[in-house]
Design a protein around this motif. Structure first.
Motif, PDB file in Angstrom:
ATOM      1  N   THR A 371       0.815  -1.216   0.000  1.00  0.00           N
ATOM      2  CA  THR A 371       0.000   0.000   0.000  1.00  0.00           C
ATOM      3  C   THR A 371       0.848   1.266   0.000  1.00  0.00           C
ATOM      4  N   ASN A 372       2.164   1.120   0.155  1.00  0.00           N
ATOM      5  CA  ASN A 372       3.021   2.307   0.203  1.00  0.00           C
ATOM      6  C   ASN A 372       4.229   2.165  -0.715  1.00  0.00           C
ATOM      7  N   GLN A 373       5.090   1.213  -0.407  1.00  0.00           N
ATOM      8  CA  GLN A 373       6.348   1.074  -1.153  1.00  0.00           C
ATOM      9  C   GLN A 373       6.655  -0.394  -1.393  1.00  0.00           C
ATOM     10  N   GLY A 374       6.785  -0.779  -2.652  1.00  0.00           N
ATOM     11  CA  GLY A 374       7.087  -2.154  -3.009  1.00  0.00           C
ATOM     12  C   GLY A 374       8.526  -2.320  -3.455  1.00  0.00           C
ATOM     13  N   PRO A 375       8.971  -3.564  -3.655  1.00  0.00           N
ATOM     14  CA  PRO A 375      10.352  -3.815  -4.063  1.00  0.00           C
ATOM     15  C   PRO A 375      10.584  -3.395  -5.518  1.00  0.00           C
ATOM     16  N   GLU A 376      11.774  -2.938  -5.788  1.00  0.00           N
ATOM     17  CA  GLU A 376      12.112  -2.523  -7.151  1.00  0.00           C
ATOM     18  C   GLU A 376      12.432  -3.741  -8.013  1.00  0.00           C
ATOM     19  N   GLY A 377      12.018  -3.678  -9.265  1.00  0.00           N
ATOM     20  CA  GLY A 377      12.363  -4.713 -10.231  1.00  0.00           C
ATOM     21  C   GLY A 377      11.617  -6.013 -10.062  1.00  0.00           C
ATOM     22  N   GLU A 378      10.528  -6.027  -9.263  1.00  0.00           N
ATOM     23  CA  GLU A 378       9.749  -7.237  -9.087  1.00  0.00           C
ATOM     24  C   GLU A 378       8.292  -6.965  -9.441  1.00  0.00           C
ATOM     25  N   GLN A 379       7.599  -8.019  -9.817  1.00  0.00           N
ATOM     26  CA  GLN A 379       6.173  -7.906 -10.090  1.00  0.00           C
ATOM     27  C   GLN A 379       5.421  -7.960  -8.763  1.00  0.00           C
ATOM     28  N   HIS A 380       4.602  -6.984  -8.540  1.00  0.00           N
ATOM     29  CA  HIS A 380       3.820  -6.941  -7.311  1.00  0.00           C
ATOM     30  C   HIS A 380       2.613  -6.047  -7.532  1.00  0.00           C
ATOM     31  N   ARG A 381       1.745  -6.004  -6.565  1.00  0.00           N
ATOM     32  CA  ARG A 381       0.544  -5.183  -6.671  1.00  0.00           C
ATOM     33  C   ARG A 381       0.609  -4.042  -5.675  1.00  0.00           C
ATOM     34  N   PHE A 382       0.237  -2.867  -6.177  1.00  0.00           N
ATOM     35  CA  PHE A 382       0.128  -1.706  -5.314  1.00  0.00           C
ATOM     36  C   PHE A 382      -1.329  -1.508  -4.927  1.00  0.00           C
ATOM     37  N   GLY A 383      -1.545  -0.790  -3.835  1.00  0.00           N
ATOM     38  CA  GLY A 383      -2.900  -0.436  -3.428  1.00  0.00           C
ATOM     39  C   GLY A 383      -3.529  -1.481  -2.524  1.00  0.00           C
ATOM     40  N   ARG A 384      -4.734  -1.187  -2.120  1.00  0.00           N
ATOM     41  CA  ARG A 384      -5.442  -2.065  -1.203  1.00  0.00           C
ATOM     42  C   ARG A 384      -5.947  -3.313  -1.931  1.00  0.00           C
ATOM     43  N   GLY A 411     -10.911  -1.182  10.197  1.00  0.00           N
ATOM     44  CA  GLY A 411     -11.354  -0.732   8.881  1.00  0.00           C
ATOM     45  C   GLY A 411     -11.028  -1.724   7.791  1.00  0.00           C
ATOM     46  N   PHE A 412      -9.887  -2.399   7.926  1.00  0.00           N
ATOM     47  CA  PHE A 412      -9.464  -3.407   6.955  1.00  0.00           C
ATOM     48  C   PHE A 412     -10.471  -4.554   6.911  1.00  0.00           C
ATOM     49  N   GLY A 413     -10.824  -5.061   8.073  1.00  0.00           N
ATOM     50  CA  GLY A 413     -11.765  -6.164   8.122  1.00  0.00           C
ATOM     51  C   GLY A 413     -13.127  -5.803   7.568  1.00  0.00           C
ATOM     52  N   ARG A 414     -13.590  -4.594   7.890  1.00  0.00           N
ATOM     53  CA  ARG A 414     -14.894  -4.155   7.392  1.00  0.00           C
ATOM     54  C   ARG A 414     -14.892  -4.067   5.874  1.00  0.00           C
ATOM     55  N   SER A 415     -13.811  -3.556   5.301  1.00  0.00           N
ATOM     56  CA  SER A 415     -13.703  -3.439   3.851  1.00  0.00           C
ATOM     57  C   SER A 415     -13.665  -4.817   3.198  1.00  0.00           C
ATOM     58  N   MET A 416     -12.914  -5.743   3.779  1.00  0.00           N
ATOM     59  CA  MET A 416     -12.812  -7.081   3.203  1.00  0.00           C
ATOM     60  C   MET A 416     -14.151  -7.815   3.256  1.00  0.00           C
ATOM     61  N   ARG A 417     -14.883  -7.633   4.336  1.00  0.00           N
ATOM     62  CA  ARG A 417     -16.178  -8.300   4.460  1.00  0.00           C
ATOM     63  C   ARG A 417     -17.143  -7.787   3.389  1.00  0.00           C
ATOM     64  N   ARG A 418     -17.128  -6.481   3.132  1.00  0.00           N
ATOM     65  CA  ARG A 418     -17.993  -5.922   2.093  1.00  0.00           C
ATOM     66  C   ARG A 418     -17.617  -6.476   0.722  1.00  0.00           C
ATOM     67  N   THR A 419     -16.328  -6.550   0.451  1.00  0.00           N
ATOM     68  CA  THR A 419     -15.877  -7.048  -0.846  1.00  0.00           C
ATOM     69  C   THR A 419     -16.234  -8.518  -1.017  1.00  0.00           C
ATOM     70  N   LEU A 420     -16.041  -9.309   0.023  1.00  0.00           N
ATOM     71  CA  LEU A 420     -16.381 -10.725  -0.043  1.00  0.00           C
ATOM     72  C   LEU A 420     -17.889 -10.919  -0.258  1.00  0.00           C
ATOM     73  N   LYS A 421     -18.682 -10.068   0.376  1.00  0.00           N
ATOM     74  CA  LYS A 421     -20.135 -10.157   0.202  1.00  0.00           C
ATOM     75  C   LYS A 421     -20.521  -9.907  -1.246  1.00  0.00           C
ATOM     76  N   SER A 422     -19.849  -8.928  -1.871  1.00  0.00           N
ATOM     77  CA  SER A 422     -20.145  -8.632  -3.269  1.00  0.00           C
ATOM     78  C   SER A 422     -19.750  -9.781  -4.197  1.00  0.00           C
ATOM     79  N   LEU A 423     -18.836 -10.649  -3.729  1.00  0.00           N
ATOM     80  CA  LEU A 423     -18.444 -11.829  -4.512  1.00  0.00           C
ATOM     81  C   LEU A 423     -19.394 -13.003  -4.294  1.00  0.00           C
ATOM     82  N   GLY A 424     -20.280 -12.861  -3.321  1.00  0.00           N
ATOM     83  CA  GLY A 424     -21.218 -13.943  -3.044  1.00  0.00           C
ATOM     84  C   GLY A 424     -20.809 -14.849  -1.910  1.00  0.00           C
ATOM     85  N   VAL A 425     -19.760 -14.461  -1.146  1.00  0.00           N
ATOM     86  CA  VAL A 425     -19.356 -15.256   0.018  1.00  0.00           C
ATOM     87  C   VAL A 425     -20.290 -14.909   1.175  1.00  0.00           C
TER      88      VAL A 425
END
Length: 437
Positions: A371-384, A411-425
């Motif tokens: 979410t802030n700083q990732g390793p250089e020269g590697e494939q990774h994902r930024f953001g939440r 806040g992290f858990g609340r966001s994940m629960r909402r996202t999982l609900k939208s997936l049908g979990v």
């Protein structure tokens, strides 16, 4: 830990809320001449006072870590409920005092019985900041600045308010019959006795450990490994316990931490500095005696069918319970583990390098989000962690029957629960453990 409340938990909640109603009804058996009389000031004072009394005494039962309750209502969920009911209780007590003052005290003046009640109310109000810190962990800055040891001591003084309340209710003119007096006194003695057992007797039954090693994993995170001096209670990966250091620093107050080691290994915890208590822990001398009360919690995959994937979502130091699961060889053999871990910076990975190694060997399906700083020269994902990432981790055919474990900030858990609900979990299939409860 949130998630499905099973049958035993529902029964417990039903009894918890039914008991105050039954106790309050005792005051009006044979004395209520009409339903509308319930709304007269005097009767309203009885209703609010009776409800507050039963709930206040019940708070001591909730905090006593009774094992028969833990079997169907996990301790972390119970303490979260304990904190919520404390707020409800405070409102009832305040309403009761206001009604009493308007209807009686302002005319007749205070007596011994009302003075005891007022003293209990004053103690309750003064101790609320300590209760917020101990029960909710991360409160406002003015509360958080209070040393944990002082807050814990202050929180324990609620027992004095409880004792004053028992006498206050026993002496009340409305507690006129012998039946009411015996029920009132019996409930108060039962609940306060449970609390005395919790504070004075239960610690003597705690398992004894010795601090064997303190290892810095990053400037903010340390690993603490303990050696047992006797048999340890059986535990499941992902559970937590209460640790008390027999040392001046960080103090002998109990503090809950998730166990990061597998069940067949010595106890290890990974701690991030987040307050005066955890900041002083790295200074504890090796060989310090430590008391361990646990394990507690239902944040583990017991009961899952072998072969079903174990879906895990971690935020920062919330990786700790998953580290315990992933370190368990038997669990890895039974369940393919799929983990998404959200960290701010590369150095945050130092909290659980073993997971990186196991991922390299193909034993764990790991996806890291920076979410802030990732390793250089590697494939990774930024953001939440987003909908796309979770959709990749949990195949569509598994979503209706998946069990997903989440550990991270509120806040992290609340966001994940909402996202999982939208997936049908289903929400009942999501288990969450928070940093504090």
């Amino acid at each position: 830990m949130t998630g499905r409340i099973r049958g035993g938990g529902i029964v417990f909640l039903g009894l918890y809320f039914l008991l105050p109603l039954l106790f309050t009804a005792l005051y009006f058996v044979g004395n209520l001449y009409s339903f509308t009389a319930l709304f007269e000031l005097y009767n309203l004072s009885i209703i609010t006072g009776a409800l507050a009394y039963i709930l206040f005494m019940g708070q001591f039962l909730l905090s006593a870590r009774l094992r028969f309750i833990e079997r169907f209502f996990p301790q972390d969920k119970l303490l979260s409920f304990h904190g919520t009911m404390g707020m409800v209780l405070g409102g009832l007590i305040l309403i009761h005092f206001i009604i009493k003052y308007i209807s009686i005290i302002s005319y007749s003046g205070p007596g011994l019985q009302s003075s005891l009640g007022f003293a209990a109310l004053l103690i309750f109000i003064l101790l609320m900041p300590a209760a917020l810190l101990v029960l909710q962990g991360r409160a406002g800055k003015s509360i958080k600045s209070m040393p944990y040891a002082r807050a814990k001591t202050g929180h324990n003084l609620f027992a004095l308010a409880g004792l004053l309340t028992v006498v206050h209710v026993y002496l009340a003119s409305s507690t006129g019959t012998m039946t009411l007096k015996l029920v009132t006194l019996g409930w108060g003695v039962l609940c306060l006795s449970a609390y005395v057992w919790h504070k004075l007797i239960r610690p003597r039954k705690a398992a004894e450990l010795v601090l064997e090693r303190v290892k810095e994993l990053s400037p903010e995170v340390n690993s603490f490994r303990f050696r047992s001096t006797g048999p340890l209670p059986r535990r499941s990966p992902g559970q937590f316990g209460y640790f008390s250091f027999v040392s001046d620093k960080p103090g002998r107050e109990e503090h809950p931490f998730t166990v990061a080691s597998p069940p067949d290994d010595e106890v290890e915890i990974i701690v991030k500095k987040s307050g005066d208590f955890t900041s002083e822990m790295p200074n504890v001398p090796v060989s310090t005696r430590v008391l361990f009360d646990g394990p507690y919690g239902h944040f583990h995959p017991a009961g899952m069918r072998p072969g079903t994937p174990l879906y895990c979502i971690a935020g920062g130091i919330g990786i700790t319970p998953f580290l315990s699961m992933i370190r368990d060889d038997n669990l890895r053999e039974k369940h393919p583990i799929r983990l998404i871990w959200s960290v701010q910076k590369v150095r945050d990975l130092d909290a659980a390098r073993e997971i990186i190694d196991l991922s390299g060997k193909g034993e764990v399906d790991l996806r890291i989000h920076y979410t802030n700083q990732g390793p250089e020269g590697e494939q990774h994902r930024f953001g939440r962690i987003d909908l796309e990432s979770l959709a990749e981790m949990i195949p569509e055919e598994d979503r209706k029957n998946a069990t997903v474990f989440i550990c991270g900030p509120k806040g992290f858990g609340r966001s994940m629960r909402r996202t999982l609900k939208s997936l049908g979990v289903p929400g009942s299939a999501v288990k969450e453990e928070k940093f504090s409860w």
